[in-house]
Design a protein around this motif. Sequence first.
Motif, PDB file in Angstrom:
ATOM      1  N   VAL A 197      90.843 -92.209  43.987  1.00  0.00           N
ATOM      2  CA  VAL A 197      91.081 -91.822  45.360  1.00  0.00           C
ATOM      3  C   VAL A 197      90.366 -92.859  46.230  1.00  0.00           C
ATOM      4  O   VAL A 197      89.259 -93.294  45.906  1.00  0.00           O
ATOM      5  CB  VAL A 197      90.607 -90.370  45.637  1.00  0.00           C
ATOM      6  CG1 VAL A 197      89.129 -90.216  45.442  1.00  0.00           C
ATOM      7  CG2 VAL A 197      91.009 -89.916  47.009  1.00  0.00           C
ATOM      8  N   VAL A 198      91.039 -93.303  47.279  1.00  0.00           N
ATOM      9  CA  VAL A 198      90.494 -94.263  48.227  1.00  0.00           C
ATOM     10  C   VAL A 198      90.208 -93.496  49.506  1.00  0.00           C
ATOM     11  O   VAL A 198      91.098 -92.806  50.029  1.00  0.00           O
ATOM     12  CB  VAL A 198      91.498 -95.409  48.515  1.00  0.00           C
ATOM     13  CG1 VAL A 198      90.928 -96.374  49.548  1.00  0.00           C
ATOM     14  CG2 VAL A 198      91.875 -96.129  47.234  1.00  0.00           C
ATOM     15  N   MET A 199      88.983 -93.583  50.000  1.00  0.00           N
ATOM     16  CA  MET A 199      88.586 -92.805  51.174  1.00  0.00           C
ATOM     17  C   MET A 199      87.906 -93.689  52.211  1.00  0.00           C
ATOM     18  O   MET A 199      87.039 -94.489  51.869  1.00  0.00           O
ATOM     19  CB  MET A 199      87.603 -91.701  50.763  1.00  0.00           C
ATOM     20  CG  MET A 199      88.154 -90.719  49.756  1.00  0.00           C
ATOM     21  SD  MET A 199      86.893 -89.582  49.125  1.00  0.00           S
ATOM     22  CE  MET A 199      86.087 -90.631  47.900  1.00  0.00           C
ATOM     23  N   ARG A 200      88.288 -93.502  53.446  1.00  0.00           N
ATOM     24  CA  ARG A 200      87.580 -94.143  54.555  1.00  0.00           C
ATOM     25  C   ARG A 200      86.635 -93.091  55.089  1.00  0.00           C
ATOM     26  O   ARG A 200      87.058 -92.024  55.550  1.00  0.00           O
ATOM     27  CB  ARG A 200      88.569 -94.600  55.624  1.00  0.00           C
ATOM     28  CG  ARG A 200      87.921 -95.139  56.868  1.00  0.00           C
ATOM     29  CD  ARG A 200      87.256 -96.491  56.627  1.00  0.00           C
ATOM     30  NE  ARG A 200      86.740 -96.969  57.886  1.00  0.00           N
ATOM     31  CZ  ARG A 200      85.505 -97.383  58.080  1.00  0.00           C
ATOM     32  NH1 ARG A 200      84.669 -97.433  57.093  1.00  0.00           N
ATOM     33  NH2 ARG A 200      85.107 -97.773  59.257  1.00  0.00           N
ATOM     34  N   ILE A 201      85.331 -93.363  54.972  1.00  0.00           N
ATOM     35  CA  ILE A 201      84.289 -92.415  55.347  1.00  0.00           C
ATOM     36  C   ILE A 201      83.276 -93.135  56.227  1.00  0.00           C
ATOM     37  O   ILE A 201      82.806 -94.217  55.882  1.00  0.00           O
ATOM     38  CB  ILE A 201      83.592 -91.854  54.082  1.00  0.00           C
ATOM     39  CG1 ILE A 201      84.605 -91.068  53.245  1.00  0.00           C
ATOM     40  CG2 ILE A 201      82.385 -91.006  54.452  1.00  0.00           C
ATOM     41  CD1 ILE A 201      84.058 -90.565  51.933  1.00  0.00           C
ATOM     42  N   GLU A 202      82.948 -92.528  57.353  1.00  0.00           N
ATOM     43  CA  GLU A 202      81.974 -93.119  58.265  1.00  0.00           C
ATOM     44  C   GLU A 202      80.583 -93.171  57.614  1.00  0.00           C
ATOM     45  O   GLU A 202      79.894 -94.173  57.689  1.00  0.00           O
ATOM     46  CB  GLU A 202      81.916 -92.317  59.566  1.00  0.00           C
ATOM     47  CG  GLU A 202      81.268 -93.049  60.711  1.00  0.00           C
ATOM     48  CD  GLU A 202      82.049 -94.256  61.199  1.00  0.00           C
ATOM     49  OE1 GLU A 202      81.392 -95.226  61.631  1.00  0.00           O
ATOM     50  OE2 GLU A 202      83.286 -94.256  61.166  1.00  0.00           O
ATOM     51  N   ALA A 203      80.183 -92.085  56.948  1.00  0.00           N
ATOM     52  CA  ALA A 203      78.873 -91.998  56.292  1.00  0.00           C
ATOM     53  C   ALA A 203      78.980 -92.583  54.888  1.00  0.00           C
ATOM     54  O   ALA A 203      78.722 -91.913  53.886  1.00  0.00           O
ATOM     55  CB  ALA A 203      78.411 -90.549  56.261  1.00  0.00           C
ATOM     56  N   GLU A 204      79.305 -93.863  54.821  1.00  0.00           N
ATOM     57  CA  GLU A 204      79.618 -94.532  53.561  1.00  0.00           C
ATOM     58  C   GLU A 204      78.469 -94.487  52.555  1.00  0.00           C
ATOM     59  O   GLU A 204      78.660 -94.130  51.390  1.00  0.00           O
ATOM     60  CB  GLU A 204      79.985 -95.981  53.887  1.00  0.00           C
ATOM     61  CG  GLU A 204      80.776 -96.686  52.862  1.00  0.00           C
ATOM     62  CD  GLU A 204      81.281 -98.016  53.400  1.00  0.00           C
ATOM     63  OE1 GLU A 204      80.458 -98.944  53.583  1.00  0.00           O
ATOM     64  OE2 GLU A 204      82.498 -98.128  53.631  1.00  0.00           O
ATOM     65  N   ASP A 205      77.265 -94.849  52.976  1.00  0.00           N
ATOM     66  CA  ASP A 205      76.127 -94.903  52.055  1.00  0.00           C
ATOM     67  C   ASP A 205      75.796 -93.523  51.487  1.00  0.00           C
ATOM     68  O   ASP A 205      75.528 -93.381  50.292  1.00  0.00           O
ATOM     69  CB  ASP A 205      74.893 -95.506  52.740  1.00  0.00           C
ATOM     70  CG  ASP A 205      75.084 -96.980  53.070  1.00  0.00           C
ATOM     71  OD1 ASP A 205      75.912 -97.638  52.391  1.00  0.00           O
ATOM     72  OD2 ASP A 205      74.416 -97.479  53.993  1.00  0.00           O
ATOM     73  N   ALA A 206      75.803 -92.512  52.345  1.00  0.00           N
ATOM     74  CA  ALA A 206      75.513 -91.146  51.888  1.00  0.00           C
ATOM     75  C   ALA A 206      76.570 -90.674  50.897  1.00  0.00           C
ATOM     76  O   ALA A 206      76.247 -90.042  49.885  1.00  0.00           O
ATOM     77  CB  ALA A 206      75.442 -90.198  53.084  1.00  0.00           C
ATOM     78  N   ALA A 207      77.826 -90.994  51.158  1.00  0.00           N
ATOM     79  CA  ALA A 207      78.910 -90.586  50.263  1.00  0.00           C
ATOM     80  C   ALA A 207      78.796 -91.281  48.910  1.00  0.00           C
ATOM     81  O   ALA A 207      78.953 -90.639  47.867  1.00  0.00           O
ATOM     82  CB  ALA A 207      80.264 -90.884  50.906  1.00  0.00           C
ATOM     83  N   VAL A 208      78.508 -92.572  48.910  1.00  0.00           N
ATOM     84  CA  VAL A 208      78.368 -93.317  47.653  1.00  0.00           C
ATOM     85  C   VAL A 208      77.228 -92.751  46.823  1.00  0.00           C
ATOM     86  O   VAL A 208      77.367 -92.510  45.623  1.00  0.00           O
ATOM     87  CB  VAL A 208      78.167 -94.827  47.923  1.00  0.00           C
ATOM     88  CG1 VAL A 208      77.712 -95.549  46.667  1.00  0.00           C
ATOM     89  CG2 VAL A 208      79.442 -95.440  48.456  1.00  0.00           C
ATOM     90  N   LYS A 209      76.082 -92.519  47.460  1.00  0.00           N
ATOM     91  CA  LYS A 209      74.936 -91.967  46.731  1.00  0.00           C
ATOM     92  C   LYS A 209      75.277 -90.601  46.154  1.00  0.00           C
ATOM     93  O   LYS A 209      75.000 -90.313  44.981  1.00  0.00           O
ATOM     94  CB  LYS A 209      73.710 -91.876  47.640  1.00  0.00           C
ATOM     95  CG  LYS A 209      72.497 -91.321  46.909  1.00  0.00           C
ATOM     96  CD  LYS A 209      71.252 -91.353  47.763  1.00  0.00           C
ATOM     97  CE  LYS A 209      70.016 -90.800  47.117  1.00  0.00           C
ATOM     98  NZ  LYS A 209      70.059 -90.251  45.820  1.00  0.00           N
ATOM     99  N   LEU A 210      75.888 -89.748  46.939  1.00  0.00           N
ATOM    100  CA  LEU A 210      76.242 -88.409  46.490  1.00  0.00           C
ATOM    101  C   LEU A 210      77.207 -88.462  45.308  1.00  0.00           C
ATOM    102  O   LEU A 210      77.016 -87.767  44.303  1.00  0.00           O
ATOM    103  CB  LEU A 210      76.853 -87.612  47.643  1.00  0.00           C
ATOM    104  CG  LEU A 210      77.279 -86.184  47.345  1.00  0.00           C
ATOM    105  CD1 LEU A 210      76.076 -85.337  46.943  1.00  0.00           C
ATOM    106  CD2 LEU A 210      77.970 -85.590  48.560  1.00  0.00           C
TER     107      LEU A 210
END
Length: 137
Positions: free
Chosen positions: A113-126
């Motif tokens: 899944v490809v996602m555009r997320i504003e909170a990129e760093d938090a999403a990657v860590k999670l």
Amino acid sequence: MIIKQISIFVENKPGRLAEITEIIAKNNINIRALSVADTTHFGILRIIVDNPEEVERVLRDAGLTVSITSVITACIHDRPGGLAEVLKLLSTRDIQIEYMYAFIAKSENEAYVVMRIEAEDAAVKLLHDNGFTGMNE
């Protein structure tokens, strides 16, 4: 997990997507995933390619409006509920997805899944902390 996505402004007319993909093919660039969002007069073609900087250059040279954006990829199990698992995880931390699209990997058991997320760093860590990987990991 974070990769580059190419967004191309496309006039909504017959053959335009064929022209763009032909330019990409002639430059020996492989499209790995794509999404098209359209309106009556224009669309946005979003692609994941093996050489984003080169595809940006050749498309700009062809007179197209192009931009590069960071997006997150997550490898999910290709089974019922695989996507729901990722989305629920992100929602538990109030991480909002601007847009997303998916594609199946060469393996029968995986999808991305490809996602555009504003909170990129938090999403990657999670996602990493919960065992998810991205493309090329």
